[in-house]
Design a protein around this motif. Structure first.
Motif, short mmCIF file in Angstrom:
data_model
loop_
_atom_site.label_atom_id
_atom_site.label_comp_id
_atom_site.label_asym_id
_atom_site.label_seq_id
_atom_site.Cartn_x
_atom_site.Cartn_y
_atom_site.Cartn_z
N GLY A 91 0.57 -1.23 0.01
CA GLY A 91 -0.03 -0.05 -0.06
C GLY A 91 0.78 1.13 0.00
O GLY A 91 1.87 1.29 0.07
N SER A 92 0.05 2.46 -0.12
CA SER A 92 0.95 3.60 0.01
C SER A 92 -0.15 4.74 0.21
O SER A 92 -1.23 4.83 -0.20
CB SER A 92 1.45 4.03 -1.60
OG SER A 92 1.96 5.14 -1.50
N LYS B 99 -11.49 -6.02 -2.33
CA LYS B 99 -13.01 -5.59 -2.10
C LYS B 99 -13.02 -4.18 -1.36
O LYS B 99 -13.71 -3.29 -1.77
CB LYS B 99 -13.90 -6.43 -1.41
CG LYS B 99 -13.94 -7.87 -2.32
CD LYS B 99 -14.80 -8.87 -1.58
CE LYS B 99 -14.80 -10.09 -2.38
NZ LYS B 99 -15.65 -11.27 -1.62
N ASP B 100 -11.81 -4.12 -0.19
CA ASP B 100 -12.01 -2.61 0.45
C ASP B 100 -11.49 -1.80 -0.25
O ASP B 100 -12.05 -0.82 -0.02
CB ASP B 100 -11.25 -3.22 1.82
CG ASP B 100 -11.74 -4.53 2.67
OD1 ASP B 100 -13.06 -4.54 2.57
OD2 ASP B 100 -11.08 -4.88 3.46
N ALA B 101 -10.57 -2.09 -1.12
CA ALA B 101 -9.95 -0.95 -1.91
C ALA B 101 -11.09 -0.43 -2.73
O ALA B 101 -11.13 0.70 -2.89
CB ALA B 101 -8.87 -1.53 -2.67
N SER C 149 -14.48 -0.59 -2.47
CA SER C 149 -15.59 0.15 -2.05
C SER C 149 -15.18 1.37 -1.12
O SER C 149 -15.91 2.29 -1.25
CB SER C 149 -15.93 -0.75 -0.70
OG SER C 149 -14.96 -1.11 0.21
N SER C 150 -13.84 1.74 -1.12
CA SER C 150 -13.29 2.93 -0.58
C SER C 150 -12.89 3.74 -1.66
O SER C 150 -12.07 4.61 -1.44
CB SER C 150 -12.29 2.90 0.38
OG SER C 150 -11.30 1.97 -0.12
N ASP C 151 -13.22 3.44 -3.06
CA ASP C 151 -13.18 4.17 -4.07
C ASP C 151 -11.49 4.15 -4.40
O ASP C 151 -11.08 5.38 -4.99
CB ASP C 151 -13.55 5.58 -4.09
CG ASP C 151 -13.89 6.37 -5.37
OD1 ASP C 151 -14.02 5.32 -6.40
OD2 ASP C 151 -13.77 7.45 -5.40
N GLN C 152 -10.60 3.48 -4.25
CA GLN C 152 -9.55 3.44 -4.65
C GLN C 152 -8.99 2.38 -5.77
O GLN C 152 -8.59 1.14 -5.39
CB GLN C 152 -8.52 2.96 -3.03
CG GLN C 152 -8.77 4.05 -1.90
CD GLN C 152 -7.53 3.63 -0.87
OE1 GLN C 152 -6.44 3.35 -1.10
NE2 GLN C 152 -8.18 3.49 0.51
N ILE D 85 -3.35 -4.83 -6.80
CA ILE D 85 -3.72 -6.12 -6.27
C ILE D 85 -3.87 -7.12 -7.32
O ILE D 85 -3.27 -8.19 -7.00
CB ILE D 85 -4.86 -5.92 -5.03
CG1 ILE D 85 -4.43 -5.15 -3.90
CG2 ILE D 85 -5.22 -7.35 -4.70
CD1 ILE D 85 -5.60 -4.73 -3.02
N VAL D 86 -4.75 -6.74 -8.10
CA VAL D 86 -4.95 -7.79 -9.12
C VAL D 86 -3.85 -8.10 -9.87
O VAL D 86 -3.72 -9.29 -10.41
CB VAL D 86 -6.09 -7.43 -10.08
CG1 VAL D 86 -6.33 -8.47 -11.39
CG2 VAL D 86 -7.46 -7.29 -9.30
#
Length: 520
Positions: free
Chosen positions: A140-141, A195-197, A199-202, A209-210
């Motif tokens: 992450g960053s 999924k978290d990224a 849903s948080s619009d990242q 990640i993919v």
């Protein structure tokens, strides 16, 4: 001495009058603000621009496309509402359109097609390992955090480009000495992080990640675990593809009315198309072949938003991309994933699936090449065990091709497999994927091919077991039944491993009970 130079005095008003276009009054009787602009005549004076072109016409007037109208493909938002109420556009479909629609529906996958989800658990249970595994985790960053509302658009674009470069330069952490269960838990964590990224619009973080997960599919250091790794990683790819598709689909909602299932690209608004293109452009910038292939294949369905022929054009190109993958095991699973996605989004495009398999046949000899043999020596893997790693992928490819395929195509594929050397692996997949009636009618031909196979490669008792499973579902010619049983039983009685004997004998006991008397 020094000379002072002064700027030439200019009259900007008079220069503007000289250079501007001559205006001709409009006829307001025919004027409407939403009509395309028609310029009846234009003349320039004195000013010639480099690179400009001029056109002449035999008539005294010419229509010039309005640059703002071109963005809307010749229509404006209000005209779209008018077109929706137009009885001409809402007329019932023609007979030709109805026939095409019926053909598409008939070519869809039915309930008689065994889905990939039914094979997932079996693969995970069969292909296990006790060796230690490794995985790279995205760390992450802070750049990925949402910017303030006052930030400029250019700043957002620059930040996103920096984030993508950051992935290539290595913002990752390698975890070593993981057990199989630890590895599976880490993969599940990455799936949840995706999924978290999202849903948080990242979205950039989600793409990272993919990409990172797709790169894991190029690693064959623990080769006997590769089929299970493929299942785990493609679950993440499927999640990503679904998220992107639903995101673009949600942008097509107009007055709270969503697009129908069989929508056309013409009904997709420009914003959704631009977003869709943006995703494809991002994926095209991925440097490495394997992640670029897998991520684009994951969002293959999104081509429906752009053009009617988008999927049919992308499938052959993606098939050709797989030719650049050097490891035959990695390549065959890439082909399996493309067939899997293709059957979901365009099952009627069988030509691309056939080309995918025929490409594999051309490179089949790589499996027995020196590079693979050296790799197996390093990992202490025997060739029979190595060949079984191909079975899930080849079985799936052939299942997709054989679904509702005519006997002529199946016969052609069988003949091509017969011409290849060391073809026991292919022969077993053919008997696993083709229709039981097709196999049963040619039982003696398959027995002849089994007898010619090299015992040191794929075990013959597995071939006879696959043949027996087909004969339990369909009856062979009556005159061949006893000879088929004798040929199979010669091999079964020579098996020394009790588990192999039971697995094979139980299939042929059912065949004997169906077609013979108590004496047999």
């Amino acid at each position: 001495c020094y000379f002072l130079r002064h700027a030439r005095s200019r009259n900007y008003v008079s220069e503007s009058e000289v250079c501007k276009l001559e205006s001709i009054p409009l006829d307001f009787g025919d004027y409407h603000p939403l009509k395309p602009i028609t310029v009846t005549e234009s003349k320039t004076k004195k000013m010639n621009r480099k690179g400009s072109t001029s056109s002449t016409s035999s008539s005294s007037s010419s229509s010039v496309l309005d640059p703002l109208s071109s963005v809307l493909d010749g229509t404006d938002p209000l005209s779209l509402f008018a077109a929706a109420a137009d009885p001409v556009t809402s007329a019932p479909p023609t007979d030709g359109a109805r026939r095409r629609r019926d053909k598409d529906e008939s070519s869809a996958v039915g309930s008689d097609f065994e889905p990939w989800s039914s094979k997932r658990g079996e693969i995970l249970a069969r292909y296990t390992t006790t060796e230690k595994l490794s995985i790279n985790l995205y760390m992450g960053s802070e750049k990925g955090k949402a910017t303030t509302t006052g930030s400029a658009v250019s700043e957002k674009v620059r930040t996103r480009l920096e984030e993508l470069d950051d992935l290539e330069e290595g913002s990752q952490k390698e975890l070593l000495n993981l057990t199989q269960q630890d590895y599976m838990n880490r993969i599940e964590e990455l799936n949840q992080s995706l999924k978290d990224a999202w849903s948080s619009d990242q979205k950039v973080k989600a793409l990272k990640i993919v990409i990172q997960c797709s790169k894991l599919l190029s690693d064959t250091t623990v080769i006997q675990f590769y089929p299970s790794k493929f299942v785990l990683i493609t679950d993440i790819l499927d999640t990503f593809g679904k998220l992107v598709y639903e995101r673009i689909l949600s942008m097509c909602v107009d007055n709270r009315v969503s697009l129908p299932d069989n929508f056309s690209p013409e009904s997709v608004n420009d914003t959704a198309k631009e977003t869709c293109l943006n995703w494809f452009f991002k994926i095209a910038s991925i440097r490495e072949l394997i992640p670029r292939f897998y991520v684009e294949a994951a969002i293959l369905k999104c081509n429906k938003f752009l053009s009617k022929t988008g999927i049919s054009e992308c499938l052959p190109r993606l098939t050709s991309m797989i030719r650049g993958i050097g490891d035959p095991l990695v390549a065959v699973y890439a082909r399996a994933y493309l067939c899997r996605v293709g059957m979901e989004v365009a099952p009627q495009l069988k030509e691309s699936l056939n080309k995918n398999f025929f490409d594999f046949l051309l490179t089949f000899k790589q499996i027995h090449g020196d590079t693979v043999q050296n790799q197996l020596v390093v990992q202490c893997v025997e060739i029979p065990s190595y060949l079984t790693l191909y079975s899930p992928a080849i079985d799936w490819i052939l299942q997709c091709i054989a679904y509702h395929a005519p006997d002529v195509l199946l016969t052609e594929m069988m003949e091509r497999c017969k011409k290849l050397g060391n073809n026991a692996l292919l022969l077993n997949s053919v008997m696993s994927a083709f229709r039981a009636e097709f196999i049963a009618a040619r039982s003696m031909d398959f027995i002849g091919m089994i007898k010619e196979c090299d015992e040191s490669g794929f075990p013959k008792h597995l071939l006879f077991r696959s043949l027996g499973l087909n004969l339990a579902l369909a009856d062979p010619p009556e005159n061949d039944r006893l000879q088929i049983l004798n040929e199979a039983w010669k091999v079964i009685t020579k098996l020394k491993n009790p588990q192999d004997y039971i697995n094979c004998a139980e299939v042929w006991v059912e065949y004997t009970c169906r077609h013979f008397t108590v004496g047999e």
